[in-house]
Design an enzyme around this catalytic site. Sequence first.
Site, short mmCIF file in Angstrom:
data_model
loop_
_atom_site.label_atom_id
_atom_site.label_comp_id
_atom_site.label_asym_id
_atom_site.label_seq_id
_atom_site.Cartn_x
_atom_site.Cartn_y
_atom_site.Cartn_z
N HIS A 90 0.81 -1.22 0.00
CA HIS A 90 0.00 0.00 0.00
C HIS A 90 0.84 1.27 0.00
O HIS A 90 1.86 1.37 0.66
CB HIS A 90 -0.95 0.01 1.21
CG HIS A 90 -0.23 0.07 2.52
ND1 HIS A 90 0.05 1.25 3.16
CD2 HIS A 90 0.30 -0.91 3.30
CE1 HIS A 90 0.69 1.00 4.29
NE2 HIS A 90 0.86 -0.31 4.39
N HIS A 138 12.61 -1.38 -12.13
CA HIS A 138 12.36 -2.83 -12.28
C HIS A 138 12.32 -3.44 -10.89
O HIS A 138 13.31 -3.39 -10.15
CB HIS A 138 13.48 -3.46 -13.11
CG HIS A 138 13.38 -4.94 -13.28
ND1 HIS A 138 14.34 -5.68 -13.90
CD2 HIS A 138 12.41 -5.84 -12.91
CE1 HIS A 138 14.00 -6.97 -13.91
NE2 HIS A 138 12.83 -7.08 -13.31
C1 LIG Z 1 23.75 -6.93 -6.70
C2 LIG Z 1 24.31 -7.41 -8.01
C3 LIG Z 1 23.69 -6.59 -9.17
C4 LIG Z 1 25.80 -7.15 -7.94
O1 LIG Z 1 26.41 -7.66 -9.06
P1 LIG Z 1 27.95 -7.30 -9.33
O2 LIG Z 1 28.07 -5.83 -9.42
O3 LIG Z 1 28.38 -8.09 -10.50
O4 LIG Z 1 28.65 -7.74 -7.97
P2 LIG Z 1 29.82 -8.81 -7.77
O5 LIG Z 1 29.38 -10.13 -8.29
O6 LIG Z 1 31.07 -8.19 -8.29
O7 LIG Z 1 29.88 -8.92 -6.18
C5 LIG Z 1 30.45 -7.91 -5.38
C6 LIG Z 1 30.41 -8.42 -3.94
O8 LIG Z 1 29.05 -8.43 -3.49
C7 LIG Z 1 28.65 -9.77 -3.16
N1 LIG Z 1 27.30 -9.94 -3.68
C8 LIG Z 1 26.87 -9.70 -4.95
N2 LIG Z 1 25.57 -9.91 -5.04
C9 LIG Z 1 25.15 -10.30 -3.83
C10 LIG Z 1 23.89 -10.64 -3.31
N3 LIG Z 1 22.79 -10.60 -4.07
N4 LIG Z 1 23.80 -10.97 -2.00
C11 LIG Z 1 24.90 -10.99 -1.22
N5 LIG Z 1 26.12 -10.66 -1.66
C12 LIG Z 1 26.25 -10.32 -2.94
C13 LIG Z 1 29.65 -10.68 -3.85
O9 LIG Z 1 29.77 -11.91 -3.16
C14 LIG Z 1 30.90 -9.86 -3.75
O10 LIG Z 1 31.41 -9.92 -2.45
P3 LIG Z 1 33.01 -9.89 -2.15
O11 LIG Z 1 33.48 -8.59 -2.72
O12 LIG Z 1 33.07 -9.99 -0.68
O13 LIG Z 1 33.53 -11.07 -2.89
C15 LIG Z 1 24.02 -8.91 -8.31
O14 LIG Z 1 24.81 -9.76 -7.53
C16 LIG Z 1 22.56 -9.29 -8.08
O15 LIG Z 1 22.10 -9.51 -6.95
N6 LIG Z 1 21.86 -9.35 -9.20
C17 LIG Z 1 20.43 -9.60 -9.20
C18 LIG Z 1 20.00 -10.37 -10.41
C19 LIG Z 1 18.51 -10.36 -10.54
O16 LIG Z 1 17.76 -10.34 -9.60
N7 LIG Z 1 18.08 -10.36 -11.78
C20 LIG Z 1 16.67 -10.31 -12.08
C21 LIG Z 1 16.42 -10.92 -13.40
S1 LIG Z 1 14.73 -10.84 -13.80
#
Ligand SMILES: CC(C)(COP(=O)(O)OP(=O)(O)OC[C@H]1O[C@@H](n2cnc3c(N)ncnc32)[C@H](O)[C@@H]1OP(=O)(O)O)[C@@H](O)C(=O)NCCC(=O)NCCS
Length: 215
Positions: free
Chosen positions: A139, A148
């Site tokens: 709400h 998104h």
């Molecule tokens: C948040 C996000 C965008 C970051 O991606 P990124 O910039 O490539 O980040 P990295 O993979 O380089 O990770 C950086 C750090 O954050 C951590 N991390 C990344 N995503 C995380 C998450 N969702 N939860 C916890 N930790 C996370 C990694 O382990 C890494 O930690 P470290 O530095 O201690 O090793 C991505 O991980 C994510 O959550 N994407 C969501 C995808 C999604 O929902 N898509 C929808 C499709 S419909």
Amino acid sequence: MLDTVVIIGAGGHGRVVLDIMSAVGRYQPTGFLDADITRHGQLVCGIPILGSVNLLPRLRRQGILGAIVAIGDNRSRMSCAQLVRQAGMELINVIHPSAVLSATAKIGVNVCIAPGVIVGTDAVIGDSVLLNTGSIVDHECVIQEGVHIAPGAILAGRVTVETGAFVAMGAKVLPCLKVGAGAVVGAGAVVREDVAAEMTVVGVPARLIRRGSSS
Ligand SMILES: CC(C)(COP(=O)(O)OP(=O)(O)OC[C@H]1O[C@@H](n2cnc3c(N)ncnc32)[C@H](O)[C@@H]1OP(=O)(O)O)[C@@H](O)C(=O)NCCC(=O)NCCS
């Protein structure tokens, strides 16, 4: 007679939009437009990729009056919506019949609402917003343009998500908080305090990992 429309973006999200369109039954998709010229002429689920967005004015002259931008990237979705407006076409919405929307919610244009979404009382959903599968926007939330909300994400009451932000799969945002413009909330995060614009936060509770989003 069904309204003839074009879908901009022939990738994974384009397929989802086409699928929702079939479930709704109101629109007849005449084709996709896509930036990848190597795919022009191919069929996606039996629907042709006609060309690039520069075809919009010609399609408008041919009597195709409606379009939706089915691109997952928030900035691209917003900028292509602008091209649709400039071509004099109407931006349509696709809302899956299984979504539950409060009668008091306000919904913009170029909005895609996927199966199983719930939108609560007095929520405001801006233009070019994508509410993905099974997400919950409770709400009085305010979801600004080009946001998104990914599958399974939950926004508690009175959350504001500003322009172009991305709340990833399964993330949760506690009541009355703000996720700033262009920010990214990582998959599974629990947000307990405001997220500033362009920041990326992850984890439980959410912590900052990057200034400047990667989306
Ligand atoms: C948040 C996000 C965008 C970051 O991606 P990124 O910039 O490539 O980040 P990295 O993979 O380089 O990770 C950086 C750090 O954050 C951590 N991390 C990344 N995503 C995380 C998450 N969702 N939860 C916890 N930790 C996370 C990694 O382990 C890494 O930690 P470290 O530095 O201690 O090793 C991505 O991980 C994510 O959550 N994407 C969501 C995808 C999604 O929902 N898509 C929808 C499709 S419909």
